[in-house]
Design a protein around this motif. Sequence first.
Motif, PDB file in Angstrom:
ATOM      1  N   LYS A 113      18.448 -31.723 -34.101  1.00 44.11           N
ATOM      2  CA  LYS A 113      17.974 -32.753 -33.172  1.00 44.11           C
ATOM      3  C   LYS A 113      16.480 -33.032 -33.295  1.00 44.11           C
ATOM      4  O   LYS A 113      16.041 -34.168 -33.125  1.00 44.11           O
ATOM      5  CB  LYS A 113      18.310 -32.324 -31.739  1.00 44.11           C
ATOM      6  N   LEU A 114      15.671 -32.019 -33.596  1.00 46.55           N
ATOM      7  CA  LEU A 114      14.219 -32.196 -33.624  1.00 46.55           C
ATOM      8  C   LEU A 114      13.669 -32.345 -35.043  1.00 46.55           C
ATOM      9  O   LEU A 114      12.459 -32.235 -35.250  1.00 46.55           O
ATOM     10  CB  LEU A 114      13.537 -31.014 -32.919  1.00 46.55           C
TER      11      LEU A 114
ATOM     12  N   LYS B  12      13.937 -36.840 -27.133  1.00 48.80           N
ATOM     13  CA  LYS B  12      15.236 -36.240 -27.445  1.00 48.80           C
ATOM     14  C   LYS B  12      15.606 -35.084 -26.523  1.00 48.80           C
ATOM     15  O   LYS B  12      16.719 -34.555 -26.593  1.00 48.80           O
ATOM     16  CB  LYS B  12      15.249 -35.750 -28.896  1.00 48.80           C
ATOM     17  N   LEU B  13      14.689 -34.704 -25.640  1.00 49.95           N
ATOM     18  CA  LEU B  13      14.934 -33.554 -24.776  1.00 49.95           C
ATOM     19  C   LEU B  13      14.895 -33.887 -23.288  1.00 49.95           C
ATOM     20  O   LEU B  13      15.426 -33.137 -22.472  1.00 49.95           O
ATOM     21  CB  LEU B  13      13.895 -32.458 -25.053  1.00 49.95           C
TER      22      LEU B  13
ATOM     23  N   THR C  14       7.260 -41.776 -33.903  1.00 47.50           N
ATOM     24  CA  THR C  14       7.779 -40.413 -33.946  1.00 47.50           C
ATOM     25  C   THR C  14       6.668 -39.446 -34.360  1.00 47.50           C
ATOM     26  O   THR C  14       5.612 -39.844 -34.852  1.00 47.50           O
ATOM     27  CB  THR C  14       8.934 -40.292 -34.944  1.00 47.50           C
ATOM     28  N   ASP C  15       6.928 -38.168 -34.186  1.00 49.27           N
ATOM     29  CA  ASP C  15       5.950 -37.153 -34.580  1.00 49.27           C
ATOM     30  C   ASP C  15       5.664 -37.211 -36.077  1.00 49.27           C
ATOM     31  O   ASP C  15       4.511 -37.094 -36.511  1.00 49.27           O
ATOM     32  CB  ASP C  15       6.455 -35.756 -34.204  1.00 49.27           C
TER      33      ASP C  15
ATOM     34  N   TYR D 122      20.322 -24.482 -27.340  1.00 52.46           N
ATOM     35  CA  TYR D 122      19.364 -24.118 -26.305  1.00 52.46           C
ATOM     36  C   TYR D 122      17.961 -24.228 -26.898  1.00 52.46           C
ATOM     37  O   TYR D 122      17.569 -23.425 -27.732  1.00 52.46           O
ATOM     38  CB  TYR D 122      19.655 -22.687 -25.847  1.00 52.46           C
ATOM     39  N   PHE D 123      17.233 -25.247 -26.473  1.00 51.68           N
ATOM     40  CA  PHE D 123      15.934 -25.540 -27.068  1.00 51.68           C
ATOM     41  C   PHE D 123      14.852 -24.831 -26.261  1.00 51.68           C
ATOM     42  O   PHE D 123      14.375 -25.340 -25.245  1.00 51.68           O
ATOM     43  CB  PHE D 123      15.713 -27.053 -27.104  1.00 51.68           C
ATOM     44  N   CYS D 124      14.482 -23.650 -26.726  1.00 55.35           N
ATOM     45  CA  CYS D 124      13.572 -22.797 -25.970  1.00 55.35           C
ATOM     46  C   CYS D 124      12.204 -22.733 -26.648  1.00 55.35           C
ATOM     47  O   CYS D 124      12.123 -22.627 -27.879  1.00 55.35           O
ATOM     48  CB  CYS D 124      14.157 -21.394 -25.844  1.00 55.35           C
TER      49      CYS D 124
END
Length: 589
Positions: free
Chosen positions: A40-41, A225-226, A67-68, A421-423
């Motif tokens: 996703k990232l 996206k988050l 975008t980044d 799980y985007f931690c």
Amino acid sequence: MNNTSYTYTDAPGIYLINNQRNNSKDCYNFGNYSVFKTGKLSEKAEDQNWAIFFDGLLFRDYTSPQTDSEYILDKFSISENIQDVLGLEGFYNLIIIHKSGSKGYIFSDALSSRPQYLYSNDTDFGTSPTPYFFSKLGLNFSLNRTNALEVIRFLHNGYDRTLVNEISRILPGKYYEFDGKGNFETYPYIDFSQKIDTEITEEKAVDWMYEICKRPMESVLKHPKLKHMDVHLPLTAGLDSRHLLGQVIELGKTPKRLWHVQIDEKDFLPVQKMSKELGIQLESPSLFELDFKKNIRRWLERSAGLVNFHQFYLLNISDQEAIGFNGQLMDKFLGLAPVTTIKNTSNSLVEQKWAKKYSRTAIMNSLFSDYKELNHILFDLHSKFLHTINGEDWYKMAIYEFHYKSLHYTGVTDTMTSDEYFCFSPGSSIDALRFIQTVPYSIGGSKKIRLKTLKKYFPQIGKFPDTDGIPLTEKKLRPRKSTPPIRKNLLPFIQWVFSGFKGDPAINTEHEWLRKSQFLKQIHRKIVFEGLIFNEHILNQIAAKRSWYTHQAGGFQAWTLMSLLTIEMSYRVLVKQQSIDDAINWLFE
């Protein structure tokens, strides 16, 4: 290069390897290299000469549709000077490659918050977020015995080292420049020297710490996206997660779920109280309710055994996408609190660190026939690195520990779950490094500023009790007392003897739950009695059996057994090139 085809199923991130003639639509060829991204990232941007592959996020407000990766390309393309994009604030890994394949760069954010690995030998060169990717290509590996001893001694490798000679970890503050033939050089771009600013006051330090955590969390919560995801926050009774909970609530994103694995009731009860009074759902399985087999599979897929399995219970694998934050480096960098207490002795810093080992010298000496030689090599490696750090002794130890335990042990768990799980770790930002570099120890040492920040900004969270039943806002923190692990467990053992050998001799220590788990008992026994590292005489099996029987009788051998598990599984999936299915099936026979 082996021409084995591959289908990506593992870690989200960015990959580069010698050209595999892969027909995947996500694979881009530049000269001798194939580069691809997944997750996703992960992003790609390109102009006429250069392509950028990016995984992660920058600290931005995201009000622009850019975008980044496009943002980075714009900065880089002005002069095509790598210095223009080094040290950008964020959590990320980055590949910049010339479209001819003749030149490129690989680097991470300043503190390498998201693990990325290099593979290099005489014929092959590549990078991946998971070492298992290189195994799937059929590349060759060889076990490094010195590094195996390092894992037994400390639970983890240090610096860029891993258990195999061909794989190294991307280091913080460094970039890797490679050519079209797989040759590469490493260059520093961060100075880790201490730079004390005597004008920093306690009040300034408190406000600065608040901003250090707020800014990255805000960027994560606003990321396109988050931003739609719920927050699921791991929570303990400690200071780290308490600060993060207060901050995420202040940012208007109250967690939908709190997550806590029950190991110690004293740690669980404050979490239960916070959940109830804040009205936030708490998921708190017992350690023994976790899906061990599922966790060990994910551990192998994401690390190929190059990360110690000891903290497997932190793997929060879920089929529901969510955002999370953890306290990685908050104690060390924002609390100015190295784990190893510096003592006023004639011993050098490395000798003081050397005293804190996780396996008895007698066991290590028996496991390795060449223990003395390997231990001498290892001591020199640690000593050499410590001498490169400029600063006060406590600061040297903090930066040393960051390049060792933080890179290979505590700081890699959450990225293993990054496709669900985007931690992220706010304490792993470059501003956290600037904080520990500049704040005087007399102002911020022993976590003083951390506690004052909680009192000033999040008193509603600080009011809850800690494991001693005292609200954190009323607590006076004292310098951490560091005791060698074996000595720390001596008193419970003596008490057990005088009790007439009743109960568990390691009560209230992690050795107790490590011994009570039938899952761990089964697989530890499997490793010791049937492991390839013993059958092929890499390590001494008699010594391992002695460790096993001592553990079952109440001795403190849990860490040694966890490290043997780590070495065995890495040896199988890398050196012996077993599939993960085969390795797990063997382990659970």
